[in-house]
Design a protein around this motif. Structure first.
Motif, PDB file in Angstrom:
ATOM      1  N   GLN A 110      40.627  30.135  39.365  1.00 11.00           N
ATOM      2  CA  GLN A 110      40.009  30.345  40.115  1.00 11.00           C
ATOM      3  C   GLN A 110      38.672  29.300  39.989  1.00 11.00           C
ATOM      4  OE1 GLN A 110      39.669  33.962  42.595  1.00 11.00           O
ATOM      5  NE2 GLN A 110      41.246  34.944  40.945  1.00 11.00           N
TER       6      GLN A 110
ATOM      7  N   THR B  92      35.618  28.136  43.111  1.00 13.12           N
ATOM      8  CA  THR B  92      34.035  29.188  42.504  1.00 13.12           C
ATOM      9  C   THR B  92      32.814  28.260  42.784  1.00 13.12           C
ATOM     10  OG1 THR B  92      35.710  31.034  42.017  1.00 13.12           O
ATOM     11  CG2 THR B  92      33.638  30.626  41.015  1.00 13.12           C
TER      12      THR B  92
ATOM     13  N   GLY C 258      37.169  34.532  39.554  1.00 15.58           N
ATOM     14  CA  GLY C 258      36.116  33.539  40.471  1.00 15.58           C
ATOM     15  C   GLY C 258      35.313  34.691  41.020  1.00 15.58           C
TER      16      GLY C 258
END
Lengths: 303, 501
Positions: A251, A255, A280
């Motif tokens: 992610q 993020t 994340g």
């Protein structure tokens, strides 16, 4: 440098203004502000629905290290994991701090707004203790994704009605200068950097989610050492393989955090250098959607 | 006349704990251990992707996340028949061991020692140690200032019988500072292989994502030697001095004298420290089918007595009559059991593990602690210190066994059905995760956690949990407001975020 009371009060007035607080608070917070003017941040640290991981992360601060933090930069009025005070002495320390006011309230953990008995301190529900402590604080620092946005305790079915501190204060109609430092846990440099910034020059620049832009202003992906692999479409197809981890669920692309520049634990490693994905953990949505799996091992056809 | 002493909150532990006691004639007659925080991990795991489980469950606890990550990975591996390569087991063991070292050192110096230290001894320090001079200068400046709470977090503290021994007081305070650096170094070790910590990144079902390059392993080894030197030259001598100074604490905190261990540190051919149980009748192998969690005194709907394999996520009911804790009450064959370093060493010795049994006997001799007083407040601290030393010594052997050229992870088979149990020994004791997988999702999840065993409330038969039992008979001075109670409680190294989850 020895401060006179007069120059101190002048500086303290400027400090209050820099935090966006009313000058009328000055007499009430004078002692704590005097501590700040002498170079120390007065801290009241409370724990809600937490794992103490952000407290442990604080102890992993590299420079200044934990001993200097405790004795030179912070006045830890109370910290549940570190204070010698226990039982009645602990309750007294917290009440002394709240009565004096003017501290930076650091909150670790989410707030149970539904089942209020799900977190208690000295026979008081944490959700109520938090409001009392926040009223006398000059600023509130939410350390970790739980305190900032609810985090894992707020994931469905959220049996306790857990919410972030900002949401809890808003529900109570309480406005305080508030800083969110997400991350699971928060990086010690984000926390220590923010506390020192507040100490030396007031509130840092914040984004719309009250996060310091200095730490959360850019996507992790943009500074990632694997960015070139991403552009070359060289992707890891299975756990433990080389290549950009995007197809495994990384992610980093959504993020906002500076892990890719900073590293963790003194820079010895971090998630992506260990060939694992960014989960994340600093995202406001972290862990909240049960359908959004961290690892996507069977979805290798996305690109 | 009976009176109550209540410790609320118990600080310098992980999490939210309250201890209530009834005191008569200067002794604790009865005690209640009350877990004061609930989040609901088991309910929120249901329906999620199985690989979410190690990510989420290690966030039950910021002090021992590695243990939860490994238990969760093992549960999924058991359900999916994933065979972790030798490197995977060794590297996990090393990450786990590194976190043990930080946890045990943190517990002794930063969480427990202040119960036994006269902090004011700093003020007339006249020696030349730069760390202590710095601390003295700081503390004096604090006391001369008009700070709201001077010398925090070392003061204020409960009144009590803090010792006058200068060697101990100054040693413990100086080593408090040094131990801050050392536990941090142990965390750098855990991060070298775990990606980061608290909350690791590389530990996944099947093994570890990272490649154990030779330079990485030697970096780990260099740091390990620094931590080991501290354990040998500070932690062990400080513990031996404490054993001389506080003989009364070899007489308190006896507990239920039933011990359980799942077996610690996976090596080729099984766990290094053996699994099993010990009671008066002696050693017995572990039988997981005997574990039940009871909820009669817990804030959950129903008076249940469930096997973790079959249990549903608990439903909170904070106003339940007769309930007083968010912890459940784990029982083994209907009885409460103590877990942790003391239990691991007792089980190892009783199971006939000669090197550990001999090390324990020698250490007890050195500490002047007879074997029958090992079950005590002091004995628990001694067991933890000795365990830290034995682990630090063992870690170089594990490092040597890692093959830097070989993978540390098994290929995934995406089966994701079935049931599995993952057992591990966390720093605080026996940790089990039970998982059922259905249609590629988590059907149910149960964690039975070390501090749940130790800080258990009363069970179905109104029998006290191990800490509740250990507090019975503790001599207390009412003027000390529960200091002696706190000392007994902390010897179990409570982690309440774990215990309730």
């Amino acid at each position: 440098m020895k401060l006179t009371r007069r120059t101190f009060l002048k500086d303290a007035g400027l400090l209050l203004a820099s935090l966006g607080l009313e000058p009328s608070l000055l007499p009430r917070m004078a002692d704590a502000l005097e501590e700040m003017a002498s170079g120390r941040a007065p801290i009241l640290w409370l724990q809600g629905l937490s794992c103490s991981g952000c407290s442990v992360s604080l102890l992993n601060s590299e420079s200044p290290g934990p001993a200097d933090l405790i004795t030179r930069y912070l006045s830890l009025y109370f910290h549940q994991t570190l204070s010698a005070a226990t039982g009645a002495a602990a309750k007294d320390a917290v009440e002394t701090a709240i009565a004096k006011g003017g501290y930076i309230l650091v909150v670790e953990g989410a707030v149970p707004l539904g089942v209020k008995e799900a977190c208690k301190f000295a026979d008081e529900n944490f959700s109520e203790q938090l409001l009392r402590a926040a009223r006398s604080a000059q600023a509130v620092v939410c350390t970790g994704t739980c305190a900032a946005f609810g985090g894992i305790p707020a994931a469905p079915p959220n049996l306790t009605g857990a919410a972030g501190v900002g949401a809890a204060l808003k529900q109570a109609g309480l406005a305080r200068p508030l800083i969110n430092l997400p991350g699971c846990p928060t990086h010690p440099a984000w926390l220590v950097g923010t506390l020192l910034q507040v100490l030396k020059s007031g509130l840092p620049e914040l984004d719309e989610l009250q996060r310091p832009t200095r730490f959360f202003g850019q996507l992790l992906h943009e500074q990632c050492p694997l960015f070139a692999q991403y552009q070359k479409k060289h992707f890891a197809q299975a756990l433990g393989e080389d290549g950009c981890l995007f197809k495994l669920g990384c992610q980093g692309v959504v993020t906002q955090a500076d892990c890719s520049l900073r590293g963790w634990n003194g820079g010895v490693n971090w998630c992506i250098r260990g060939r694992s994905i960014c989960i994340g953990c600093a995202r406001p949505e972290f862990a909240l959607d049960p359908q959004f799996a961290f690892f996507r091992l069977n979805e290798n056809d996305l690109l | 006349m009976a009176q109550k002493i209540i410790l609320d909150p118990v600080t310098r532990i992980e999490g939210h704990l309250r201890i209530d006691t009834r005191v008569d004639n200067g002794q604790v007659i009865e005690a209640w251990s009350k877990g004061e925080m609930f989040r609901g991990f088991e309910a929120l795991l249901k329906g999620r992707d199985p690989l979410d489980a190690p990510v989420i469950t290690q966030r039950i606890c910021g002090v021992c996340p590695v243990s939860h990550a490994i238990a969760s990975c093992k549960a999924i591996e058991a359900a999916n028949d994933l065979r972790v390569p030798a490197n995977g087991h060794l590297l996990r063991t090393l990450v786990l061991a590194a976190n043990y070292l930080q946890s045990h050192i943190l517990h002794f110096y930063h969480l427990s020692a202040l119960d036994f230290v006269q902090v004011e001894a700093l003020l007339d320090y006249a020696g030349r140690d730069p760390v202590l001079l710095d601390l003295r200068h700081w503390a004096q400046g604090e006391l001369n200032s008009n700070r709201v709470l001077p010398v925090a977090p070392f003061l204020p503290k409960l009144p009590g019988d803090y010792p006058g021994n200068r060697e101990w007081n100054l040693g413990a305070l100086g080593h408090y500072v040094e131990a801050l650096d050392i536990r941090q170094e142990a965390h750098r070790m855990a991060a070298l292989l775990g990606g980061k910590i608290p909350h690791t990144a590389t530990l996944v079902p099947g093994g570890l994502t990272l490649l154990p390059e030779a330079a990485l392993l030697e970096d780990f080894r260099t740091r390990l030697r620094r931590v080991k030197r501290f354990i040998e030259n500070c932690y062990i001598p400080d513990l031996l001095l404490a054993a001389r100074l506080f003989p009364a604490y070899a007489e308190t905190g006896r507990g239920v004298e039933r011990y359980l261990s799942y077996g610690a540190f996976d090596e080729a051919g099984g766990s290094w420290m053996p699994a099993g149980t010990v009671r008066h009748e002696g050693y017995a192998p572990l039988d997981l089918s005997l574990i039940r969690e009871e909820t009669h005194a817990s804030f959950y709907r129903g008076n249940l007595q469930e096997s973790p394999q079959a249990a549903a996520a608990p439903v909170p009911q904070p106003d339940k009559p007769g309930a007083y804790s968010w912890l459940k009450a784990p029982r083994y064959d209907g009885l409460s059991y103590e877990v942790g370093p003391l239990a691991r060493l007792k089980v190892a010795a009783a199971a006939g593990h000669r090197p550990i049994a001999q090390a324990l006997a020698a250490f007890l001799r050195e500490a002047g602690l007879p074997e029958h007083k090992l079950a005590s407040t002091l004995g628990r601290h001694a067991a933890r210190a000795l365990e830290a030393l034995l682990i630090a010594e063992r870690m170089e052997r594990w490092l040597d066994q890692v093959d830097p050229a070989a993978p540390a992870i098994a290929p995934h088979n995406n089966r994701m059905t079935g049931t599995g149990v993952g057992l591990v020994e966390a720093p605080r004791g026996a940790l089990g995760h039970w998982i059922t997988l259905a249609a590629g999702r988590i059907g149910s999840y149960q964690c039975v956690v070390p501090s749940t065993w130790n800080f258990s409330p009363r069970g179905q038969g109104q029998d006290p949990g191990p800490v509740e039992a250990a507090l019975q008979g503790t001599p207390v001075n009412p003027d000390f407001q529960g200091l002696e109670v706190a000392r007994v409680v902390r010897s179990f190294d409570p982690c309440i975020a774990c215990a309730v989850h």
